[in-house]
Design a protein around this motif. Structure first.
Motif: not given
Length: 489
Positions: A436-439, A443-449, A469-477
């Protein structure tokens, strides 16, 4: 008859048969045990006989060794001693009023029963009758002697058929000599706890939770027995202070006590009568604001990348590849240890062309999630899938209590981190704090983290209405997590 099987003349049915040793024949009332197996097939009879033979052997062993004394035998014995004293007092009062006292000699059947209780009883009975012949009818001394004999007889009956330790035998004699020497026994008896456990289980209580609730009450019972204290507010307060636990943990002990108290007051007639005018001793306690565990109230520490590499290399040095792989999974997913140990080959799925972990629901609705696999973890997942012999990615030698796959490997990790010099604030769950800290730092949005680690956001808009989030957004994060230099391992 080495296989203990017989067929009676003119029958095709098989029977299991076993000779009873001489020392057990009186107790069982027979010299040979025979039971129909209700089958004419020898192969089936060979299998069916085993459980019956085991039960017979266990029964004979208990006769030979004697069964252990009941956990609360002192309470029952003290009750019997009290009853005898009451009878002696009544006999003395009757004698003073001129009431005829029965002083007839025991019948042959009674003497035979006494004889089975041992030569000590016959010797005492002989002395009692010799004394009676020398004393006038209704003499108080004779009544007291008979009362003493009755107590010894009660002890003999109590211990008959049991495996009595020397300490228990000495304690029984001490109770006869001075009943007041016995410390108060806990009302939370073994039998009562057994009934309470059965009640909780019948109501669908989770095994682990039931064990914890019953275990807390047993610890209180042991405390009351050791200190010789009754159950009341003051003794519960003393017990809590003796535990040296964090305030939150003490609160759990009080909740367990209240649950037990409510059950006993509703379903245990004896308890209800004894405590009908008493207030629940588990309520109204002021818990300390600090104290208990030295880490109580402190946040868990995170593992840095270097920390994780240190733990990973230590596991490999110990030839513990599964633990090393678990550490890697923890770093790249932030998954709970039991979640990671339950990942199987079928948990690796493809969504929108991206390979992901399908985490099953564990603690909450949010824990059921699909998380893309970090690119640096793909080769390790392939190796774990190919090497798996039972479909699980992390091999486990034995499942722990309550079906927990992580039980043994969790303890192995604890030993590893302690040996590596990490504090008590560093646990496997710290990887969740790390991710969570690294995400957030990436700059990964809190909700996505929160979505990636299986936490609810606390937002109705996101938790109820949003599909995430989409799978693509999750992978990028997830790809923003720092890589380990041991990725090729």
């Amino acid at each position: 008859m080495p296989d203990n099987l017989i067929q009676k003349k003119g029958e095709s049915t098989w029977y299991v048969r076993m000779a009873v040793p001489p020392y057990a024949q009186d107790a069982l009332g027979r010299k040979v045990l025979v039971q129909s197996l209700k089958t004419g097939l020898r192969r089936e009879a060979m299998h069916l006989r085993l459980s019956i033979l085991d039960a017979w052997k266990a029964q004979i062993k208990s006769i030979r060794d004697g069964v252990p004394m009941p956990a609360d035998w002192q309470d029952n014995f003290l009750t019997r001693l009290h009853d005898i004293d009451q009878l002696v007092t009544k006999s003395q009062m009757d004698a003073m009023r001129g009431v005829e006292i029965d002083t007839s000699e025991p019948t042959d059947q009674e003497l035979e029963t006494f004889a089975k209780l041992g030569p000590e009883i016959i010797s005492i009975l002989t002395d009692i009758h010799r004394i009676r012949e020398q004393q006038p009818r209704g003499d108080f001394r004779f009544m007291e002697d008979m009362g003493q004999f009755s107590k010894l007889l009660a002890k003999a009956k109590l211990t008959s058929g049991h495996n009595v330790t020397p300490e228990q035998d000495a304690e029984a004699y001490a109770l006869i000599a001075d009943p007041a020497s016995h410390k108060a026994r806990s009302p939370i008896t073994t039998a009562r706890l057994k009934t309470y456990r059965e009640f909780r289980e019948s109501r669908g209580g989770a095994p682990k939770h039931v064990d914890q609730q019953v275990g807390k009450m047993k610890r209180l019972s042991d405390f009351l027995k050791k200190e010789g204290l009754p159950l009341n507010f003051d003794t519960v307060d003393a017990w809590l202070k003796s535990l040296d636990r964090a305030p939150a943990t003490l609160g759990q002990y009080l909740m367990a006590g209240t649950a037990f108290w409510k059950w006993a007051m509703k379903y245990d007639a004896v308890w209800r009568e004894e405590y009908k005018d008493k207030v629940n001793p588990f309520i109204g306690h002021e818990l300390p604001q600090d104290g208990g565990s030295e880490i109580a109230g402190q946040s868990r520490e995170i593992y840095t990348r270097d920390d994780t590499l240190k733990l990973h290399q230590a596991a490999l040095k110990n030839n513990d590849q599964p633990l090393a792989d678990l550490i890697t999974l923890g770093w790249y997913t932030g998954g709970r240890i039991e979640e990671l140990c339950r990942l199987t080959k079928d948990s690796v799925i493809t969504v929108d062309g991206i390979r992901c972990f399908d985490f099953p629901r564990s603690k909450s609705k949010a824990s059921k999630r699909v998380v893309p696999i970090h690119p640096s973890l793909l080769s390790i997942v392939d190796r774990l899938s190919n090497d798996s012999t039972d479909s699980y990615l992390i091999p486990i030698k034995a499942v722990g209590p309550y079906g927990k796959r992580s039980h043994a490997i969790s303890k192995a990790f604890s030993r590893l981190r302690i040996a590596a010099g990490f504090s008590k604030l560093h646990v496997f769950h710290s990887f969740r704090h790390t991710i969570v800290t690294e995400l957030i730092r990436a700059d990964v949005p809190d909700a996505l983290a929160k979505e990636l680690v299986g936490h609810e956001t606390g937002s109705v808009t996101h938790d109820v209405y949003s599909k995430g989030a989409s799978t693509k957004q999750k992978l990028a994060a997830i790809s923003k997590l720092p890589t380990l230099t041991t990725d090729a391992t």
